[in-house]
Design a protein around this motif. Structure first.
Motif, PDB file in Angstrom:
ATOM      1  N   ALA A 138      -0.487  -2.327   0.733  1.00 53.26           N
ATOM      2  CA  ALA A 138       0.931  -2.685   0.871  1.00 53.26           C
ATOM      3  C   ALA A 138       1.018  -4.041   1.546  1.00 53.26           C
ATOM      4  O   ALA A 138       0.184  -4.388   2.388  1.00 53.26           O
ATOM      5  N   GLN A 139       2.034  -4.783   1.160  1.00 53.40           N
ATOM      6  CA  GLN A 139       2.244  -6.102   1.744  1.00 53.40           C
ATOM      7  C   GLN A 139       3.731  -6.321   1.941  1.00 53.40           C
ATOM      8  O   GLN A 139       4.533  -6.020   1.061  1.00 53.40           O
ATOM      9  N   GLY A 140       4.082  -6.833   3.113  1.00 55.47           N
ATOM     10  CA  GLY A 140       5.476  -7.080   3.443  1.00 55.47           C
ATOM     11  C   GLY A 140       5.822  -8.551   3.353  1.00 55.47           C
ATOM     12  O   GLY A 140       4.954  -9.421   3.488  1.00 55.47           O
ATOM     13  N   PHE A 141       7.107  -8.815   3.110  1.00 55.19           N
ATOM     14  CA  PHE A 141       7.632 -10.173   3.026  1.00 55.19           C
ATOM     15  C   PHE A 141       8.945 -10.209   3.797  1.00 55.19           C
ATOM     16  O   PHE A 141       9.869  -9.459   3.466  1.00 55.19           O
ATOM     17  N   VAL A 142       9.029 -11.054   4.804  1.00 53.50           N
ATOM     18  CA  VAL A 142      10.268 -11.176   5.569  1.00 53.50           C
ATOM     19  C   VAL A 142      11.294 -11.867   4.688  1.00 53.50           C
ATOM     20  O   VAL A 142      11.062 -12.974   4.213  1.00 53.50           O
ATOM     21  N   ARG A 159       5.952   5.474  -9.011  1.00 51.20           N
ATOM     22  CA  ARG A 159       5.009   6.306  -9.772  1.00 51.20           C
ATOM     23  C   ARG A 159       4.103   7.029  -8.787  1.00 51.20           C
ATOM     24  O   ARG A 159       4.023   6.648  -7.624  1.00 51.20           O
ATOM     25  N   ALA A 160       3.448   8.050  -9.252  1.00 51.39           N
ATOM     26  CA  ALA A 160       2.556   8.831  -8.381  1.00 51.39           C
ATOM     27  C   ALA A 160       1.368   7.982  -7.947  1.00 51.39           C
ATOM     28  O   ALA A 160       0.794   7.234  -8.742  1.00 51.39           O
ATOM     29  N   GLY A 161       1.014   8.117  -6.692  1.00 50.10           N
ATOM     30  CA  GLY A 161      -0.156   7.427  -6.171  1.00 50.10           C
ATOM     31  C   GLY A 161      -1.405   8.241  -6.445  1.00 50.10           C
ATOM     32  O   GLY A 161      -1.430   9.449  -6.235  1.00 50.10           O
ATOM     33  N   ALA A 207      15.907  -8.247  11.630  1.00 47.26           N
ATOM     34  CA  ALA A 207      15.011  -8.791  10.600  1.00 47.26           C
ATOM     35  C   ALA A 207      14.962  -7.819   9.431  1.00 47.26           C
ATOM     36  O   ALA A 207      14.982  -6.599   9.621  1.00 47.26           O
ATOM     37  N   ASN A 208      14.893  -8.365   8.231  1.00 51.56           N
ATOM     38  CA  ASN A 208      14.766  -7.574   7.008  1.00 51.56           C
ATOM     39  C   ASN A 208      13.424  -7.881   6.367  1.00 51.56           C
ATOM     40  O   ASN A 208      13.034  -9.052   6.267  1.00 51.56           O
ATOM     41  N   VAL A 209      12.743  -6.837   5.917  1.00 48.46           N
ATOM     42  CA  VAL A 209      11.421  -6.994   5.297  1.00 48.46           C
ATOM     43  C   VAL A 209      11.381  -6.184   4.010  1.00 48.46           C
ATOM     44  O   VAL A 209      11.793  -5.022   3.991  1.00 48.46           O
ATOM     45  N   ARG A 210      10.901  -6.807   2.942  1.00 50.76           N
ATOM     46  CA  ARG A 210      10.670  -6.122   1.668  1.00 50.76           C
ATOM     47  C   ARG A 210       9.176  -5.828   1.595  1.00 50.76           C
ATOM     48  O   ARG A 210       8.354  -6.660   1.962  1.00 50.76           O
ATOM     49  N   VAL A 211       8.818  -4.624   1.126  1.00 51.70           N
ATOM     50  CA  VAL A 211       7.409  -4.214   1.077  1.00 51.70           C
ATOM     51  C   VAL A 211       7.090  -3.706  -0.325  1.00 51.70           C
ATOM     52  O   VAL A 211       7.899  -3.028  -0.947  1.00 51.70           O
ATOM     53  N   GLU A 212       5.898  -4.039  -0.792  1.00 57.44           N
ATOM     54  CA  GLU A 212       5.395  -3.559  -2.076  1.00 57.44           C
ATOM     55  C   GLU A 212       4.086  -2.827  -1.846  1.00 57.44           C
ATOM     56  O   GLU A 212       3.259  -3.268  -1.054  1.00 57.44           O
ATOM     57  N   ALA A 213       3.892  -1.703  -2.543  1.00 55.30           N
ATOM     58  CA  ALA A 213       2.643  -0.927  -2.437  1.00 55.30           C
ATOM     59  C   ALA A 213       2.037  -0.757  -3.826  1.00 55.30           C
ATOM     60  O   ALA A 213       2.754  -0.542  -4.802  1.00 55.30           O
ATOM     61  N   TRP A 214       0.720  -0.828  -3.888  1.00 52.84           N
ATOM     62  CA  TRP A 214      -0.011  -0.686  -5.146  1.00 52.84           C
ATOM     63  C   TRP A 214      -1.385  -0.103  -4.872  1.00 52.84           C
ATOM     64  O   TRP A 214      -1.787   0.039  -3.726  1.00 52.84           O
ATOM     65  N   GLN A 215      -2.092   0.220  -5.942  1.00 50.37           N
ATOM     66  CA  GLN A 215      -3.453   0.721  -5.791  1.00 50.37           C
ATOM     67  C   GLN A 215      -4.443  -0.231  -6.461  1.00 50.37           C
ATOM     68  O   GLN A 215      -4.873  -1.173  -5.835  1.00 50.37           O
ATOM     69  N   GLN A 216      -4.784  -0.025  -7.693  1.00 49.41           N
ATOM     70  CA  GLN A 216      -5.789  -0.889  -8.324  1.00 49.41           C
ATOM     71  C   GLN A 216      -5.235  -2.242  -8.757  1.00 49.41           C
ATOM     72  O   GLN A 216      -5.878  -3.257  -8.562  1.00 49.41           O
TER      73      GLN A 216
END
Length: 146
Positions: free
Chosen positions: A108-112, A99-101, A120-129
């Motif tokens: 953002a937070q990454g998880f190995v 969705r639009a930021g 190495a593989n990392v999954r990342v999630e980004a959010w605002q409020q």
């Protein structure tokens, strides 16, 4: 080169022990350019990209800025692992824009998900409020330089 490598390892150790991540983020040009800061949260590296008018695309957060945040978050997650002593090299980054930021700070937070000796593989999630309303996710693959 050996002294440069030794100083990088020492910088990593100091950041891990003292939780002062400013010198570590200063090493990454995109982190400086996009105002990305780092904090430890829930045992992971959480990044915050501070809102600035330069980060705006067409009435929303620019996709390139969001991509830089996702990549930086994945990189910092690996750098804060105890066994990482060299700068990982990005092999690929696959981003899913959900969705639009908005025009505000973005996290953002990454998880190995897998870390071998070479890759190495990392999954990342980004959010605002709200953490439950993700604006983007990414999957990054890094070469763990021997």
């Amino acid at each position: 080169m050996a002294s440069s490598s030794a100083s990088f390892v020492e910088l990593l150790r100091q950041a891990r022990q003292g939780h002062d991540y400013g010198p570590l983020t200063a090493l990454i040009p995109s982190a400086r350019l996009f105002r990305i800061g780092l904090e430890a949260a829930e045992g992971h590296a959480r990044c915050r990209m501070t809102y600035a008018p330069e980060l705006v695309g067409f009435q929303s957060l620019h996709g390139g800025a969001l991509g830089a945040l996702l990549e930086s978050s994945a990189l910092f997650e690996l750098l804060l692992q105890e066994d990482t002593e060299r700068m990982p090299r990005l092999i690929s980054l696959t981003t899913e824009f959900l969705r639009a930021g908005g025009l505000q700070d973005t996290f953002a937070q990454g998880f190995v998900t897998r870390q071998g000796r070479r890759v190495a593989n990392v999954r990342v999630e980004a959010w605002q409020q709200e953490r439950s309303r993700l604006i983007a996710t990414a999957h990054a693959t890094f070469l763990m330089v021997p």
